[in-house]
Design a protein around this motif. Structure first.
Motif, short mmCIF file in Angstrom:
data_model
loop_
_atom_site.label_atom_id
_atom_site.label_comp_id
_atom_site.label_asym_id
_atom_site.label_seq_id
_atom_site.Cartn_x
_atom_site.Cartn_y
_atom_site.Cartn_z
N ILE A 92 0.83 -1.21 0.00
CA ILE A 92 0.00 0.00 0.00
C ILE A 92 0.86 1.26 0.00
O ILE A 92 1.66 1.49 0.91
CB ILE A 92 -0.92 0.01 1.24
CG1 ILE A 92 -1.79 -1.25 1.26
CG2 ILE A 92 -1.77 1.26 1.27
CD1 ILE A 92 -2.44 -1.52 2.60
N HIS A 93 0.67 2.05 -1.02
CA HIS A 93 1.25 3.40 -1.06
C HIS A 93 0.16 4.35 -1.52
O HIS A 93 -0.43 4.17 -2.58
CB HIS A 93 2.44 3.47 -2.00
CG HIS A 93 3.00 4.86 -2.15
ND1 HIS A 93 3.59 5.54 -1.10
CD2 HIS A 93 3.03 5.71 -3.21
CE1 HIS A 93 3.98 6.73 -1.51
NE2 HIS A 93 3.64 6.87 -2.79
N GLY A 94 -0.14 5.36 -0.72
CA GLY A 94 -1.20 6.29 -1.06
C GLY A 94 -2.51 5.93 -0.39
O GLY A 94 -2.56 5.17 0.57
N SER A 95 -3.60 6.48 -0.90
CA SER A 95 -4.90 6.31 -0.26
C SER A 95 -5.41 4.89 -0.40
O SER A 95 -5.46 4.32 -1.49
CB SER A 95 -5.91 7.30 -0.87
OG SER A 95 -5.90 7.20 -2.28
N CYS A 96 -5.78 4.32 0.73
CA CYS A 96 -6.36 2.97 0.81
C CYS A 96 -7.63 3.12 1.62
O CYS A 96 -7.61 3.01 2.85
CB CYS A 96 -5.37 2.01 1.47
SG CYS A 96 -5.99 0.33 1.68
N LEU A 97 -8.72 3.41 0.94
CA LEU A 97 -9.94 3.85 1.62
C LEU A 97 -11.15 3.02 1.21
O LEU A 97 -11.22 2.51 0.08
CB LEU A 97 -10.20 5.32 1.31
CG LEU A 97 -9.08 6.31 1.65
CD1 LEU A 97 -9.36 7.68 1.05
CD2 LEU A 97 -8.91 6.42 3.16
N GLY A 98 -12.11 2.94 2.13
CA GLY A 98 -13.37 2.29 1.82
C GLY A 98 -13.17 0.87 1.32
O GLY A 98 -12.55 0.02 1.98
N GLY A 99 -13.69 0.59 0.11
CA GLY A 99 -13.54 -0.73 -0.48
C GLY A 99 -12.09 -1.11 -0.67
O GLY A 99 -11.74 -2.30 -0.66
N GLY A 100 -11.21 -0.11 -0.82
CA GLY A 100 -9.79 -0.39 -0.94
C GLY A 100 -9.23 -0.99 0.34
O GLY A 100 -8.41 -1.93 0.29
#
Length: 763
Positions: free
Chosen positions: A141-149
């Motif tokens: 993971i690099h950057g936004s990991c949000l919600g369904g991510g």
């Protein structure tokens, strides 16, 4: 309740070729019809590790769109059927974004709760396959990991994240009136425990990588790399992939454990959470807190709690079912539709439709080291802008500089930044008492007192030293920018930039244009606002612009209600009951009752009877007693320096009781009070669109929500008319008009919508 935050804008990255390996032999395949259709996911083998790269070529961020999901299923099927593959790594090719969440358009396209529930079930099934994968899967993971991510990542067997500022993990679905619908309500509590899981799901709060590691959300951290022969982002992604491949190999050959041995304390906490009375207490406490914060306007928090409780008490299958069914119901709720509309509105208000400015603002001058000027300086230096903060006395300058340093230092203490980062940011700021350095400024923002003569004076002083391309922006909340620009030798370079206090926390920036403001000046101001992290609306000049002009209807109606006998506590409760996030008496205290009086007189003179009778005796009487608000320690409420606690100023209450009314109040039920407040705001908002002050309904709704706390749950004044009904609203206002007069006279645009129910502000 907080409203949805932007995921950000990131650069595109070209998709690579598809590679398959059989044993040790590698061959590159031509694009068959099947592969040609696979546009969002590619993979290659590095020894026995399948490196799966995520990249949506059609968008600035990766989302779990139908195409992304289809490609993932296809790729995973190929990998699982390849006996030479021993482990896999999921990584994004997009700098700054792993997966930013679900595709909102997919949710909006659903026509029923059953259809939305099926979307949830499809996500649950896909991630359950990931969770039960025959080979270990590492999420890099690099950057936004949000919600369904994030739901995707926690279904994987191992997670590695970079310590980059861009790497954030979270479940922001609640901000869209939804819940984590792909198994998140079931997996997250088991991974991080009930308290942390509820904190994430009920607030939508984003977690930095360091904290995620401590919580158990991430297994391993990787430091980002600086620039070298390649850009820093590209080097970081390559390094992250290298580490992740090594970990994946280690897991498959049993050299890297999937779970760490829990400490005695953690084991005791787990046993404690298994006790039914403890869980019951947690659910009760969390439910009460969620109810208090949502005020009953947002159903999502209660549904999230219900899903978690169902899963823990009845098993995962029951939890999955509750999750999908509740997701379906929430997706069809008016609250979710409104909040998704707010999200889209925010995104629209961060797109510069005025073109690229001829010259980027790199050096900024700010006049006035008071609360507003200091706030503008802080959000500017934080984004790397060279900033000069000027005032007329040493005390003001020193106080402003100290305020900025203290604010940044508090972030260091909370470990949001390092002391080195704080010092780098502070190095962008210089403070002074003269205009030296202004000869090379690209823009000057004045934040001096709301006095036309003083603003004219500083405008003339600045124009004597700034270069020809430099823009002069005035931070005023009500004074006509056209009149300020009248003192300029180059009015096309003058614009209004109305920031909201506190500047570092309030999202909105209201840009005010005159008939002479050039397109390039607007483009430059808009570009700067977005760089400062603001959501921007652009309005035409008029007394009070849009936000102040509309907000003061709330102010005047509030003063009336207080004189009618509604207590300060009752008014705050009624405001909250309609979803107003801000208390008008508190806003008055924060702004200063002297400033409120000044603007009130100005608006009364400009608009006359539509703002009610020009009776400012209440404000005048309070000011005669020295009750200026927070800055004097006394206003409608009492304040102690350095403390957030406040209590009602009983002396102010007595004054309110003694100021006589000029009319006989006859409509004061709680329901009527709510609609008296809302209808005045809605009517003036529509009038601003009717007059061309607003460019469109979207900016009107965003300005109301982020400017003065209009309820996000009903989507803003224009969306409210669509859902409540224009004809119904006109009927209510006519009743109020009989008693209170012109403030409740419906504008022509509202009447037009009432006559034709097919007219809608949103299709």
């Amino acid at each position: 309740m907080a409203v949805v935050r932007a995921v950000g804008v990131f650069s595109k990255f070209a998709t690579g070729k598809y590679h398959l390996l059989s044993g040790r032999a590698s061959r590159s395949f031509s694009m068959s019809s099947t592969l040609a259709a696979r546009t969002h996911v590619s993979y290659e083998l590095k020894d026995d590790v399948a490196v799966v790269r995520l990249h949506d070529p059609t968008a600035k961020v990766n989302t779990l769109s139908s195409q992304m999901q289809s490609d993932l299923k296809e790729v995973m099927g190929e990998i699982w059927s390849n006996k030479s593959v021993k482990s896999a790594v999921f990584i994004s090719s997009k700098p700054g974004c792993f997966i930013a969440g679900a595709d909102i358009n997919m949710i909006q396209s659903c026509q029923s709760s059953e259809e939305a529930a099926r979307l949830s079930q499809e996500g649950q099934k896909m991630f359950e396959q990931i969770e039960k994968s025959p080979i270990p899967i590492v999420a890099a993971i690099h950057g936004s990991c949000l919600g369904g991510g994030l739901e995707f990542a926690i279904a994987c067997q191992y997670r590695i994240a970079t310590r980059s500022k861009k790497t954030v993990l979270g479940t922001p679905e609640v901000m869209l009136g939804l819940l984590p619908g792909a198994g998140g309500t079931q997996r997250l509590p088991k991974m991080v425990g009930l308290p942390d899981a509820f904190d994430m799901m009920l607030t939508g709060r984003r977690i930095r990588a360091d904290k995620a590691k401590k919580m158990g959300l991430v297994n391993q951290l990787v430091d980002p790399l600086g620039p070298g022969l390649k850009p820093a982002e590209e080097r970081t992604i390559e390094y992250l992939e290298e580490i992740a491949v090594g970990v994946a190999k280690g897991i498959s050959n049993k050299k890297v454990p999937l779970t760490k041995e829990k400490s005695l304390k953690e084991k005791l906490q787990d046993k404690l959470m298994d006790l039914a009375p403890v869980r019951k207490k947690i659910f009760k406490t969390v439910s009460e807190k969620a109810q208090n914060q949502s005020k009953g306007f947002y159903p999502a928090p209660a549904k999230i709690i219900e899903c978690v409780q169902t899963g823990l008490e009845q098993g995962r299958e029951a939890g999955y079912l509750a999750e999908s069914e509740n997701f379906g119901k929430l997706a069809m709720s008016p609250e979710s539709k409104s909040l998704i509309g707010v999200y889209h509105g925010q995104m629209a208000c961060r797109k510069n439709h005025f073109g690229f400015p001829e010259k980027e603002v790199k050096k900024l001058g700010i006049l006035g080291a008071g609360l507003m000027g200091t706030g503008v300086a802080q959000v500017s230096i934080d984004k790397g802008l060279t900033t000069i903060l000027k005032d007329t006395d040493v005390e003001s300058i020193s106080r402003g500089q100290e305020h900025i340093y203290t604010s940044l230092d508090n972030k260091v203490k909370r470990k949001f930044m390092t002391s080195f980062e704080r010092d780098v940011i502070m190095s962008n700021l210089s403070v002074q008492l003269d205009y030296s350095g202004f000869e090379s400024a690209d823009m000057v923002i004045e934040a001096v007192v709301e006095d036309m003569d003083i603003k004219h004076q500083v405008l003339k002083e600045v124009e004597a030293v700034i270069p020809p391309h430099c823009i002069f922006a005035t931070n005023t909340s009500a004074l006509p920018v056209t009149e300020i620009a009248a003192a300029s030798k180059r009015p096309e370079k003058v614009i209004g930039m109305h920031y909201f206090s506190p500047v570092d926390k309030m999202q909105l920036l209201e840009i005010v244009t005159t008939d002479k403001t050039s397109q390039d000046t607007i483009a430059s101001a808009f570009s700067l606002g977005v760089k400062q992290g603001k959501t921007v609306i652009v309005v035409k000049d008029c007394p009070g612009f849009y936000t102040t002009r509309v907000c003061f209807h709330l102010t005047f109606e509030t003063l009336k209600l207080l004189q009618e006998g509604i207590s300060l506590e009752e008014h705050t409760a009624i405001g909250h009951s309609v979803g107003l996030s801000l208390s008008i008496p508190l806003i008055c205290d924060e702004v200063g009752l002297d400033v409120i009086l000044h603007i009130s007189e100005f608006l009364f003179n400009a608009y006359g009877s539509r703002y009610g009778e020009s009776d400012t005796r209440l404000l005048e009487t309070l000011l005669e007693r020295g009750f200026k608000g927070r800055k004097s320690g006394k206003g409608f409420f009492l304040y102690e320096k350095g403390k957030n606690y406040k209590s009602v100023n009983t002396q102010a209450v007595e004054i309110i009781k003694k100021v006589p009314l000029t009319y006989h109040p006859s409509i004061s039920s709680a329901w009527d009070i709510e609609h008296r407040l809302i209808s005045r705001v809605v009517n003036e908002s529509l009038l601003c669109l009717q007059e061309g002050v607003l460019r469109n309904p979207v900016e009107g709704d965003i300005g109301a929500i982020f400017g003065f706390g209009y309820p996000p749950s009903i989507g803003g004044p224009f969306r409210f008319v669509d859902t409540f009904g224009a004809e119904r609203l006109v009927s209510i206002m006519r009743k109020y008009e009989e008693v209170y007069g012109a403030p409740f006279t419906p504008c022509q645009l509202l009447l037009d919508h009432a006559k034709d129910p097919s007219k809608k502000f949103y299709k």
